[in-house]
Design an enzyme around this catalytic site. Structure first.
Site, PDB file in Angstrom:
ATOM      1  CE  LYS B 183      -1.629 -67.403 135.424  1.00 43.89           C
ATOM      2  NZ  LYS B 183      -2.641 -66.342 135.807  1.00 43.89           N
ATOM      3  CB  THR B 194      -5.156 -64.155 133.322  1.00 45.78           C
ATOM      4  OG1 THR B 194      -4.281 -64.538 134.369  1.00 45.78           O
ATOM      5  CG2 THR B 194      -5.753 -62.812 133.630  1.00 45.78           C
ATOM      6  CB  SER B 409      -4.845 -59.185 150.884  1.00 53.37           C
ATOM      7  OG  SER B 409      -4.418 -59.382 149.563  1.00 53.37           O
TER       8      SER B 409
END
Lengths: 409, 409
Positions: B183, B194, B409
């Site tokens: 990922k 990351t 957010s």
């Protein structure tokens, strides 16, 4: 491309003459239309000189020329052009410098090696130096001692405002003046960010001492600023002392008599360096990063520059987000001694993280208000030693992509 | 924030099971709603393990945990969560790792130190590990050997596509499989980039040999890629060998029997690394930089990475401008040996600059066409020695500013 005035712009200050310096700007038509693009600065006989240059291993021809010429410690003239950086131009680049210096030397009446050269603009194109030298005689005939702003405007490329600064300093009981102009760091493809800076004083200072003062000053000012981490091939900072002021003799090794002068010079260099950052591509906010508690001053500086160069920190500031997590990341990636569990971070004077963790219930309101301002202050305490440093940068915005990611025209 | 699928995305490949590996994903509700966010991987008894981790000096608690645990060379389980990176969380961070490992160890039947942990997501918030451990029993009961894509999806944060790769390698006459998922490197404020990667094979390889293979492979693959020069606090790459395949014994020091395995492993790591670059924030183009003629391989790699990290080169590519001047600058700023007058640069296979100057009348048409494509190839020949290296990056676009410069957010 139409560039809007940086919201961080400052007004050009009133620059009184520096005795022994006359200067002016003219239109040589090197690349731009309807604007000045060549600047000549004439220096009194006896002027000493020092310079610092880009660390880039592929410097432009003018940098090579100046590095060699400034070794003599004497200068009588400077020729600067905008629109063509004379970089990656091989032998033709050197010849353009030599021809320009010869033409200016004849006008001023000095050896060519006492003429310094700086160029900024597109790269990889041979400098049409005949246009430049053709403009010199009329330019020389019209030099004035009060044309500092004209000169500052004549060396702009995509700068959105001209940059100048002035200081008065005392040597003994005598007041001397220091004036400086700079350009940077706007850019149009295929230009490269170039930083040029020219500083002159009427003080009488040996070239070797001038060199020491300049290197010390640059280390704390220009070399602690960054816009985008890309080191230009043309960076040039020249310092001249015309020696016309009457003050106690400065010893060959400098010394305490120059204490005030050195401080004022540093102050002026910082002023100019921050004007360059304020005009960084797309800049909306000026960021100051104070690092303390590092193991050494050198380590502190590396950490400060790692934070100043971090795209993630700079985009967070653009988004008005006091994102201390990204600051932790940028401290850690510097590769310098750091202990996560002793690290503290403040934004706008409010300590948000202390000794490796969030400060529970810290008051976010003043931080939010601070982030909405134009000048952002980040403090980092490593909690390890007594090393301190300060770095300055600007935020990273859509404007940067607009300026540097547009099609070549 | 709604992220659009990267235009450089590739399809998730069909991943056949690796004998000795069962895995799955579940919804623990750590931060996201209506998606999986915890992944469990169970490894056969006798599995050997190796890992490489971020060089960031402020690593997250899971990195500390893994560094210590992987020293034993044995692993039976991996627990990965998305939504909270467990970074800068002090003692609570370590406790979250220990509690998670203990819970997984009980389910699997192994010492806690044979459970590896990785986390990705927001930082500075304590990981609600009770949510995570509460989800583990049902997850463990439903592990499958064919859930690699489920696992790849469960560890995504702002990735726009799941990343996986598979290779077959021969050890002696025996075919073994290598599967991997990764990922990175999407991001939402206040997340940090990351990169997590998990690779497993059914080969039987001593942990020390696995470690050597992994370090060698990473040096040429993941460590030669960059999105934005910001090194995360969480980067983790773990490699497991379950040892269920029947093949000639691998000696304690490795050796020629692993030649094909090593090549296939490198190939798989490069595949995954490039998938991460293809999902770089705002990426529109994949850039490959080949450096040759450097004094050493190490010098070549530094030069390649200097170009790959240059905002000016990356914005030029975004603007489809084959701006070799900025490439010269980025070569020069690397600080490695370079001679401006021997430097040659090609884009899309066309040599635009040769031996320090523009190639007169080079054909720009194929270069312009190449720059409009999705995959950009830059070649740099320093003309000094035999050092070569390759680096990969993506372009630098408004999308990067959108993703990283938005309000928290």
């Amino acid at each position: 491309m139409d560039l809007q005035l940086s919201p961080l712009a400052v007004h050009f200050p009133a620059l009184a003459p520096v005795d022994g310096v006359r200067l002016g700007a003219a239109e040589a038509g090197i690349r731009y239309r309807d604007r000045t693009d060549v600047v000549l600065m004439e220096l009194a006989a006896g002027t000493t000189a020092a310079g610092v240059f880009t660390t880039n291993r592929c410097p432009g021809a003018p940098v090579d020329w100046c590095r060699s010429a400034v070794k003599g410690g004497r200068a009588r003239a400077v020729v600067i052009n905008a629109g063509n950086a004379n970089v990656f131009t091989g032998r033709a680049g050197h010849e353009a410098c030599a021809a320009t210096a010869a033409a200016a030397a004849e006008l001023v009446g000095c050896p060519a090696k006492q003429v310094l050269i700086a160029s900024t603009g597109v790269i990889g194109e041979v400098l049409p130096h005949e246009k430049l030298t053709a403009a010199l005689p009329a330019l020389h005939a019209n030099l004035r001692d009060d044309a500092w702003e004209d000169a500052a405007r004549g060396i702009m490329t995509t700068d959105t405002f001209p940059k100048g600064a002035t200081r008065l300093a005392r040597i003994g009981e005598t007041e001397v003046r220091i004036n400086g102009i700079a350009k940077g760091s706007g850019m149009i493809a295929p230009d490269m960010a170039t930083m040029l800076c020219f500083v002159a004083t009427d003080a009488k200072i040996p070239a070797a001492v001038l060199d020491t003062l300049l290197r010390k000053g640059v280390g704390r000012t220009f070399n602690c600023t960054t816009v985008d981490s890309d080191t230009s091939t043309s960076d040039t900072l020249l310092l001249f002392a015309t020696g016309t002021a009457k003050h106690p003799r400065v010893p060959a090794k400098g010394g305490p008599v120059l204490r005030d002068f050195g401080q004022k010079l540093d102050d002026l260099l910082l002023d100019l360096a921050l004007q360059v950052v304020r005009d960084g591509e797309g800049a909306q906010k000026l960021i100051r990063i104070d690092v303390s508690g590092a193991t050494t001053g050198r380590s502190a500086r590396r950490i400060a520059m790692s934070v100043a160069n971090s795209p993630l920190v700079k985009t967070a500031v653009a988004g008005e987000d006091a994102n201390w997590g990204r600051i932790v990341m940028a401290v850690g990636k510097a590769g310098e001694p750091a202990d996560r569990d002793r690290l503290s971070i403040a934004v706008g004077g409010v300590w948000m993280a202390r000794d490796g963790g969030v400060v529970p219930g810290y008051d976010e309101a003043p931080v939010v208000a601070h982030m909405r301002g134009r000048e952002i202050h980040i403090e980092i305490d490593l909690g390890l030693g007594r090393g301190t440093a300060t770095a300055w940068t600007c935020d990273f915005t859509h404007g940067y992509i607009d300026i540097n990611g547009s099609y070549r025209s």
